[in-house]
Write an enzyme that holds these catalytic residues in place. Sequence first.
Site, short mmCIF file in Angstrom:
data_model
loop_
_atom_site.label_atom_id
_atom_site.label_comp_id
_atom_site.label_asym_id
_atom_site.label_seq_id
_atom_site.Cartn_x
_atom_site.Cartn_y
_atom_site.Cartn_z
N HIS A 79 10.78 -5.29 15.87
CA HIS A 79 9.80 -5.96 16.56
C HIS A 79 9.27 -7.28 15.87
O HIS A 79 9.08 -8.42 16.40
CB HIS A 79 8.55 -5.14 17.20
CG HIS A 79 7.62 -5.76 18.00
ND1 HIS A 79 8.01 -6.07 19.28
CD2 HIS A 79 6.30 -6.11 17.66
CE1 HIS A 79 6.83 -6.58 19.66
NE2 HIS A 79 6.01 -6.58 18.81
N ARG B 58 0.89 -1.28 -0.02
CA ARG B 58 0.10 0.06 0.09
C ARG B 58 0.85 1.17 -0.03
O ARG B 58 0.62 2.43 0.09
CB ARG B 58 -1.10 -0.12 1.14
CG ARG B 58 -1.88 -1.31 1.05
CD ARG B 58 -2.61 -1.37 2.58
NE ARG B 58 -3.50 -0.05 2.73
CZ ARG B 58 -3.47 0.71 3.98
NH1 ARG B 58 -2.41 0.65 4.63
NH2 ARG B 58 -4.21 1.66 3.81
N THR C 156 -0.47 2.92 22.18
CA THR C 156 1.09 2.98 22.81
C THR C 156 0.94 2.77 24.25
O THR C 156 1.79 2.15 24.67
CB THR C 156 1.63 4.22 22.31
OG1 THR C 156 1.31 4.08 20.65
CG2 THR C 156 3.21 4.17 22.61
#
Length: 319
Positions: free
Chosen positions: A152, A139, A210
């Site tokens: 991560h 995208r 977060t």
Amino acid sequence: MFQGIRELGSHAMDIYDYLVAGTDQRLKDYPLMQSPIPMSIILLCYLLFVLYIGPRIMANRKPFQLKEAMIVYNFTLVALSVYIVYEFMMSGWATTYTWRCDAIDTSESPQALRMVQVAWLFWFSKIVELMDTIFFVLRKKHGQITFLHIFHHSFMPWTWWWGVSYAPGGMGSFHAMVNSTVHVIMYFYYGLAAAGPRFQKFLWWKKYMTAIQLTQFVLVSLHATQYYFMDSCDYQFPMILHLIWMYGTFFFVLFSNFWIQAYVKGKRLPKHDIKQQNGTAVYANGKHQENGNSINHGATNGSTRHENGSSHMGKMKKA
């Protein structure tokens, strides 16, 4: 020189054989668990695609929309994460575990095998989640492919392969259960975001995602810290607890920096983000749309667009 290289290779193979021989034999028939090599190849291909091949393939192409695919993907991961949390609870955390020093049940009992199964399933879900970055590449959301994101997504499945191979269960599985709980919330949010602007009013809690991640790392580190204050603990692999503690602390620092940059200093907010003027939210360039798996107030899958008030009035005057 060649003799030295051969000896070095021989020592490396001996170490490799020793490490593989020490893995839990109850996992030998599970997919991708016979050796760390297939898993490592998958992660290397992932890195190669998202950092080099993918961006070059998409360089002269329009971004894919993938709205329906992302909705299905995100809500599938919600369901999978709910199931993983339930299985961790039923395999020990809500039944026989003390939430302190819990050893790994190495028996062939139904509950022990259930823990082995969910531990593997948690690891496999990390492989599935590599699709997060693939969607970004297809995208052309290159701004979302940060060091934190890639590290991560690649570091977690690689380390957890070894964790599952040696220690499927016990107190070392606490952070897997907590992580899956967080992913229930996170992928539910992403699924709503991918569904389009009509769900915008339900996404006011973006910044708290977060905060939830930070809470996760605090809980994981605190749970592992217990080990250092116990007089005795029969958990079989203390090294895993050391790594979990370091993992939780390290990612707490990284995510804290992200929080500061994004929500305190505002450096990571998109240029099209909402501007606050006199306490009233106004739309920059008249755009306030969703990005999908990471919220970016720019374009919703490259589709919905709105003209701002000044542009509209200018056209009216010309008419």
